[in-house]
Enzyme design. Structure first.
Site, short mmCIF file in Angstrom:
data_model
loop_
_atom_site.label_atom_id
_atom_site.label_comp_id
_atom_site.label_asym_id
_atom_site.label_seq_id
_atom_site.Cartn_x
_atom_site.Cartn_y
_atom_site.Cartn_z
N GLU A 17 0.81 -1.22 0.00
CA GLU A 17 0.00 0.00 0.00
C GLU A 17 0.85 1.28 0.00
O GLU A 17 0.52 2.26 -0.66
CB GLU A 17 -0.94 -0.01 1.21
CG GLU A 17 -1.86 1.19 1.30
CD GLU A 17 -2.78 1.31 0.10
OE1 GLU A 17 -3.76 0.59 0.03
OE2 GLU A 17 -2.50 2.16 -0.78
N GLY A 30 1.87 7.33 -0.63
CA GLY A 30 2.19 7.13 0.80
C GLY A 30 1.07 6.77 1.74
O GLY A 30 0.79 5.60 1.95
N VAL A 36 2.40 3.41 -3.32
CA VAL A 36 1.72 4.42 -4.15
C VAL A 36 0.98 5.40 -3.25
O VAL A 36 0.16 4.99 -2.42
CB VAL A 36 0.70 3.78 -5.12
CG1 VAL A 36 0.01 4.86 -5.96
CG2 VAL A 36 1.38 2.76 -6.03
N LYS A 52 4.72 4.56 -9.93
CA LYS A 52 3.45 4.46 -9.21
C LYS A 52 2.29 4.29 -10.18
O LYS A 52 1.36 3.54 -9.91
CB LYS A 52 3.26 5.71 -8.34
CG LYS A 52 4.25 5.76 -7.17
CD LYS A 52 4.28 7.13 -6.55
CE LYS A 52 5.18 7.17 -5.33
NZ LYS A 52 5.48 8.55 -4.92
N1 NDP Z 1 10.18 8.81 2.44
C1 NDP Z 1 8.93 8.71 2.02
O1 NDP Z 1 8.11 9.62 2.21
C2 NDP Z 1 8.48 7.49 1.30
C3 NDP Z 1 9.35 6.47 0.99
N2 NDP Z 1 8.91 5.36 0.34
C4 NDP Z 1 9.82 4.26 0.05
O2 NDP Z 1 10.20 3.66 1.28
C5 NDP Z 1 11.54 3.16 1.20
C6 NDP Z 1 12.39 3.78 2.29
O3 NDP Z 1 12.40 5.18 2.13
P1 NDP Z 1 13.03 6.13 3.26
O4 NDP Z 1 12.66 5.65 4.60
O5 NDP Z 1 12.66 7.50 2.84
O6 NDP Z 1 14.59 5.88 3.02
P2 NDP Z 1 15.82 6.28 3.97
O7 NDP Z 1 16.96 6.54 3.07
O8 NDP Z 1 15.40 7.34 4.92
O9 NDP Z 1 16.07 4.94 4.82
C7 NDP Z 1 16.61 3.78 4.28
C8 NDP Z 1 16.99 2.85 5.41
O10 NDP Z 1 17.40 1.60 4.88
C9 NDP Z 1 18.72 1.28 5.32
N3 NDP Z 1 19.39 0.69 4.16
C10 NDP Z 1 19.39 1.16 2.89
N4 NDP Z 1 20.10 0.35 2.09
C11 NDP Z 1 20.57 -0.65 2.87
C12 NDP Z 1 21.35 -1.80 2.63
N5 NDP Z 1 21.84 -2.08 1.42
N6 NDP Z 1 21.62 -2.62 3.68
C13 NDP Z 1 21.16 -2.34 4.91
N7 NDP Z 1 20.38 -1.27 5.20
C14 NDP Z 1 20.10 -0.43 4.19
C15 NDP Z 1 19.36 2.58 5.76
O11 NDP Z 1 20.32 2.29 6.77
P3 NDP Z 1 21.13 3.48 7.55
O12 NDP Z 1 20.09 4.17 8.35
O13 NDP Z 1 22.13 2.78 8.37
O14 NDP Z 1 21.71 4.35 6.47
C16 NDP Z 1 18.12 3.34 6.29
O15 NDP Z 1 17.88 3.00 7.62
C17 NDP Z 1 11.99 3.47 -0.23
O16 NDP Z 1 11.70 2.36 -1.04
C18 NDP Z 1 11.12 4.65 -0.61
O17 NDP Z 1 10.95 4.77 -2.01
C19 NDP Z 1 7.58 5.19 0.00
C20 NDP Z 1 6.68 6.16 0.29
C21 NDP Z 1 7.06 7.40 0.94
N1 LIG Z 2 9.70 10.51 -3.03
C1 LIG Z 2 8.33 10.09 -2.97
C2 LIG Z 2 8.05 9.46 -1.65
C3 LIG Z 2 6.80 8.72 -1.65
O1 LIG Z 2 6.54 7.82 -2.44
C4 LIG Z 2 7.43 11.29 -3.17
O2 LIG Z 2 7.93 12.42 -3.08
O3 LIG Z 2 6.24 11.09 -3.43
NA NA Z 3 -1.04 4.19 -0.53
#
Ligand code: NDP
Ligand SMILES: N[C@@H](CC=O)C(=O)O
Ligand code: NA
Length: 432
Positions: free
Chosen positions: A129, A134, A132, A205
């Site tokens: 969910e 958020g 797409v 998305k």
């Molecule tokens: N931010 C948003 O508003 C939204 C994000 N998403 C999706 O959610 C996912 C996460 O986004 P977001 O939370 O913003 O990302 P962040 O960059 O804030 O967090 C990524 C996390 O994953 C860990 N990580 C990344 N790569 C590795 C790896 N190879 N091995 C181990 N740990 C890893 C990082 O570790 P460390 O902390 O140690 O660096 C960090 O804790 C993505 O797929 C994004 O597209 C979807 C909707 C909305």
């Molecule tokens: N980077 C994305 C995060 C959520 O999917 C956005 O800006 O919409």
């Molecule tokens: Na959603």
């Protein structure tokens, strides 16, 4: 019922939100699922880093095997991002009979059908969910709420970062680079924000939404994509002057069995409901043959909104575990895919030209459009600072993409046309 142990892959913006919601909404979650949720391990890159949430650091690991191979972990929440390595982790997890929740649209747009097939074969749930729009329950809205209807059109603002940027640029006159930085610091942007501003994130998305909404496999390469990087201050000013608002719009439409899926900056009439969706907010307009118009609105990015969708997926997985029905909700696409040709795509178009300031220029341009059967809805002509030049801004009535492209080719050949500065689709007139 004993506590359900979960493994979290990632503790960044979304992962921290997941931890907070599981902690802060414990009572409500317990009431719904009848057991506690135990976050047993969290995969991160750097275990020593300071975290946005208070957690016991001993549960952090940078060794994914500690999660994927732990028989006590029933559910994996993937909020780390990435594609190939992440796909391998999830396939391993599924083969180890773990249910999956992911927010990863990059992965789902490319490998969603493979992962869903594998999950079904292993009687595992795979819910996505948050991938797409958020915090908006749009996938569940399509899969469950509108399951009885035939969806013919979806039009949406599905990227929070670009909507934040366009809002600040057009409302406050802020500079692009400055607002992009702000969107990054607020946690809206992708790790590499190129995916946001190039339209790729929205295209991913739209591929996911269209696959589900139209029940046909829409691949990422089926989506035509244009981002926001070429939008100028002049374009924003002209769109306002003409009564429009510029938005990055994802569009999926179906006529008979033929579909179009695209992402592009488009002009919407100011009174259109999508025109008043601002900042990181998203909205998706869905038209069904029986239901008519519906609109799903809410925050499209950010820690807690996105985590809400993730944890709601977790509730669905655990309810299925209690009923013993995991892995049965994914429905394979029903229809073959046929994409529309450019000659089958109809839209109104905005075009801004720099021309020589000579007698008969506007008449010649009008004639060219008329030869292609295209008439005008709006015309502006203004002098430019550059001597001997003027600017013409036109909005056409409906035309096919093919005719509009032919007109542009001929305009480029006209000596009196100095440059086509920009073109955009105009969407959402006549209420849609
Ligand atoms: N931010 C948003 O508003 C939204 C994000 N998403 C999706 O959610 C996912 C996460 O986004 P977001 O939370 O913003 O990302 P962040 O960059 O804030 O967090 C990524 C996390 O994953 C860990 N990580 C990344 N790569 C590795 C790896 N190879 N091995 C181990 N740990 C890893 C990082 O570790 P460390 O902390 O140690 O660096 C960090 O804790 C993505 O797929 C994004 O597209 C979807 C909707 C909305
Ligand atoms: N980077 C994305 C995060 C959520 O999917 C956005 O800006 O919409
Ligand atoms: Na959603």
């Amino acid at each position: 019922m004993k506590a359900i142990s979960i493994g979290l892959l990632g503790l960044g913006t979304v992962g921290s939100g997941v931890v907070k919601i599981i902690e802060q909404h414990q009572d409500k979650l317990m009431h719904q699922i009848g057991c506690a949720i135990n976050i047993k391990k969290i995969l991160v890159k750097d275990s020593a880093k300071d975290r946005q949430v208070a957690i016991d650091k001993s549960i952090l690991t940078s060794n994914v095997d500690e999660i994927l191979e732990d028989p006590e972990i029933d559910v994996i929440i993937e909020v780390m991002g990435g594609i190939d390595e992440t796909k391998d982790y999830l396939l391993r997890a599924i083969r180890n009979k773990k249910h999956i929740i992911t927010a990863n649209k990059d992965l789902m747009a490319l490998y969603g059908s493979q992962l869903l097939k594998e999950a079904t074969a292993n009687e595992c749930d795979l819910f996505y969910e948050a991938s797409v729009a958020g915090g908006i329950p749009i996938l569940r809205g399509l899969a469950d709420g509108l399951a009885s209807d035939r969806i013919t059109k979806m039009m949406g603002i599905v990227n929070g970062t670009t909507n934040f940027i366009l809002t600040k640029m057009s409302q406050d006159g802020s500079a692009y680079e400055e607002v992009l930085k702000e969107a990054q610091s607020l946690g809206f942007a992708e790790a590499d924000p190129t995916a946001d501003v190039s339209g790729l994130d929205a295209a991913r998305k739209m591929a996911i939404l269209s696959t589900l909404g139209f029940s046909m496999t829409i691949d990422l390469e089926d989506v035509t994509v244009q981002g926001i990087t070429e939008i100028s201050e002049e374009d924003l000013a002209y769109s306002k002057k003409l009564g429009y608002t510029m938005k990055l719009i994802g569009l999926s439409s179906r006529d008979g069995e033929k579909v179009e899926v695209s992402v592009q900056p488009a002009l919407l009439p100011e009174h259109h409901p999508l025109a008043s969706v601002h900042n990181e907010y998203n909205a998706v307009y869905v038209y069904g043959e029986a239901v008519g118009e519906t609109m799903f609105y809410g925050p499209g990015a950010g820690s807690l909104p996105t985590a809400t969708s993730v944890v709601s997926d977790l509730v669905a997985v655990i309810k299925n575990m209690r009923l013993g029905v995991n892995g049965r909700s994914a429905v394979a696409p029903q229809y073959p895919k046929t994409m529309k040709e450019p000659s089958e795509i109809h839209a109104k178009f905005f075009i801004r030209l720099h021309v020589k300031d000579e007698v008969g220029v506007l008449a010649k341009i009008t004639m060219l459009f008329a030869e292609h059967g295209v008439s005008f809805d709006k015309i502006l002509q203004l002098p430019l600072n550059e001597k001997g030049s003027s600017e013409i801004v036109l909005v056409t009535h409906h035309a096919t993409l093919t005719e509009f492209e032919k007109i542009q080719q001929k305009l480029n050949d006209y000596e009196m046309v100095k440059e086509i500065k920009s073109t955009y689709r105009v969407e959402g007139e006549n209420g849609k």
